[in-house]
Enzyme design. Structure first.
Site, mmCIF file in Angstrom:
data_model
loop_
_atom_site.group_PDB
_atom_site.id
_atom_site.type_symbol
_atom_site.label_atom_id
_atom_site.label_comp_id
_atom_site.label_asym_id
_atom_site.label_seq_id
_atom_site.Cartn_x
_atom_site.Cartn_y
_atom_site.Cartn_z
ATOM 1 N N HIS A 58 0.824 -1.207 0.000
ATOM 2 C CA HIS A 58 0.000 0.000 0.000
ATOM 3 C C HIS A 58 0.866 1.267 0.000
ATOM 4 O O HIS A 58 0.657 2.172 -0.823
ATOM 5 C CB HIS A 58 -0.893 -0.049 1.250
ATOM 6 C CG HIS A 58 -1.721 1.164 1.509
ATOM 7 N ND1 HIS A 58 -3.090 1.179 1.347
ATOM 8 C CD2 HIS A 58 -1.397 2.397 1.964
ATOM 9 C CE1 HIS A 58 -3.561 2.376 1.674
ATOM 10 N NE2 HIS A 58 -2.552 3.140 2.061
ATOM 11 N N GLU A 59 1.834 1.325 0.909
ATOM 12 C CA GLU A 59 2.639 2.548 1.010
ATOM 13 C C GLU A 59 3.467 2.790 -0.256
ATOM 14 O O GLU A 59 3.636 3.919 -0.691
ATOM 15 C CB GLU A 59 3.553 2.487 2.237
ATOM 16 C CG GLU A 59 2.830 2.386 3.570
ATOM 17 C CD GLU A 59 1.802 3.479 3.794
ATOM 18 O OE1 GLU A 59 1.920 4.563 3.186
ATOM 19 O OE2 GLU A 59 0.859 3.238 4.550
ATOM 20 N N HIS A 82 1.517 4.575 -2.818
ATOM 21 C CA HIS A 82 1.588 6.039 -2.682
ATOM 22 C C HIS A 82 2.900 6.582 -3.251
ATOM 23 O O HIS A 82 2.918 7.608 -3.939
ATOM 24 C CB HIS A 82 1.506 6.449 -1.209
ATOM 25 C CG HIS A 82 0.173 6.247 -0.564
ATOM 26 N ND1 HIS A 82 -1.007 6.664 -1.138
ATOM 27 C CD2 HIS A 82 -0.163 5.713 0.637
ATOM 28 C CE1 HIS A 82 -2.010 6.373 -0.313
ATOM 29 N NE2 HIS A 82 -1.520 5.791 0.760
#
Ligand SMILES: [Zn+2]
Length: 327
Positions: free
Chosen positions: A243-244, A247
């Site tokens: 997920h990170e 980003h």
């Protein structure tokens, strides 16, 4: 679960025995399924991000105290304008240099393990968890878990262990975080620096978006025990890292912008009014077509629930790579 008991859990943990006793008695009647991370919706206190580059993943309830993650509509407009400008610059550069657009990208990864001391509780996780994390990333970004294949693969270049109690836990937006990153970050815009440690405010992780000018803050911070085999119940299969890094590759949350406007800027992720937690199959919070994308890596659901990026997200990441991070 409709009572938001997790907010009590969060504040009670290790604080006051009277509160804890209340918590336990509540659990005894079945309102609180677990004392760790299980919840109803967050408090809804979507504060302004601490910094426009910060983007986090949180456990249920953590948003009640601190959520550096959500972007305002203005911040999204600014980022989109910046991406367009970066692409124009690149197009001019390419026209002159004859460079081609990258189709596949192997990202060099440097992992900084921040430790308070040599104990596991002090952050000393084994190398095997880190190599497993890299495998999880390669599976996820190759579409090996059921989503779209992206252009990206990950190559672990170095594990850098650092014992420094003043950097532990890693506190989002702190001067200690700036000091840590400016001391440790290595490589160019294409190098992924991952910082592992205990984190502030029950956060699972946070990341910087790409920028035209490389910042020493660039990178991804991930809860050490969220790596595969870690102790962070429901968040220990490595998808916080997935997920990170999404980003870091310019993806927004699937719930960015709620039901209106351009949402997350990706056409094939149905609009979603708010973050989804746990694994609420069939959730449908917007009148627009499509159920909420709860299985998407860019939502807030359990690791066991999320398994995919979409083709639109894969395209957005590659576009951003070419605009910002390609050599
Ligand atoms: Zn996030």
């Amino acid at each position: 679960m409709g009572l938001r008991p997790n907010l009590l859990t969060r504040r009670a943990a290790g604080v006051a025995s009277t509160t804890l006793a209340l918590l336990l008695s509540t659990a005894a009647v079945g309102v609180v399924p677990a004392a760790s991370a299980f919840s109803a919706a967050p408090g809804g206190a979507c504060a302004e991000p601490a910094g426009s580059q910060a983007n986090a993943r949180v456990k249920p309830g953590a948003a009640a105290t601190h959520d550096p993650n959500e972007l305002t509509a203005k911040q999204v407009r600014e980022r989109d304008a910046d991406l367009a400008a970066a692409l124009r610059e690149r197009a001019n550069f390419r026209a002159g240099a004859g460079a081609t657009t990258l189709a596949t990208v192997t990202i060099p990864v440097v992992v900084h393990v921040i430790q308070e001391d040599s104990t596991r509780a002090g952050g000393n996780i084994p190398d095997s968890m880190i190599t497993s994390q890299i495998s999880v990333l390669n599976q996820a970004y190759a579409g090996g878990t059921g989503g779209a294949a992206t252009a990206f693969a990950f190559r672990l270049d170095k594990i850098n262990r650092v014992t420094n109690p003043s950097w532990y836990p890693i506190v989002d937006g702190s001067s200690a975080e700036r000091s840590m990153k400016s001391s440790l970050r290595v490589g160019g815009k294409n190098t992924l620096n991952i910082y592992l440690g205990e984190l502030s405010d029950d956060l699972l992780g946070w990341a910087t978006f790409p920028q035209r000018k490389l910042s020493s803050m660039d990178g991804v911070v991930v809860l050490n025990e969220s790596l595969p085999g870690g102790t962070s119940t429901n968040y220990n299969q490595g998808d916080t890292g997935t997920h990170e890094i999404g980003h870091w590759l310019n993806l927004y949350h699937t719930f960015q912008g709620g039901c209106g406007g351009s949402g997350d800027g990706v056409s094939d992720t149905p609009a979603e009014a708010s973050p989804a937690y746990q694994c609420p199959t069939g959730r449908d919070t917007c009148s627009a077509t499509g159920l909420d994308p709860i299985t998407n890596f860019m939502d807030y659901t359990y690791d066991s629930c999320m398994y995919q990026f979409t083709p639109g997200q894969a395209s957005r990441m590659l576009t951003a790579w070419n605009a910002y991070r390609a050599a």
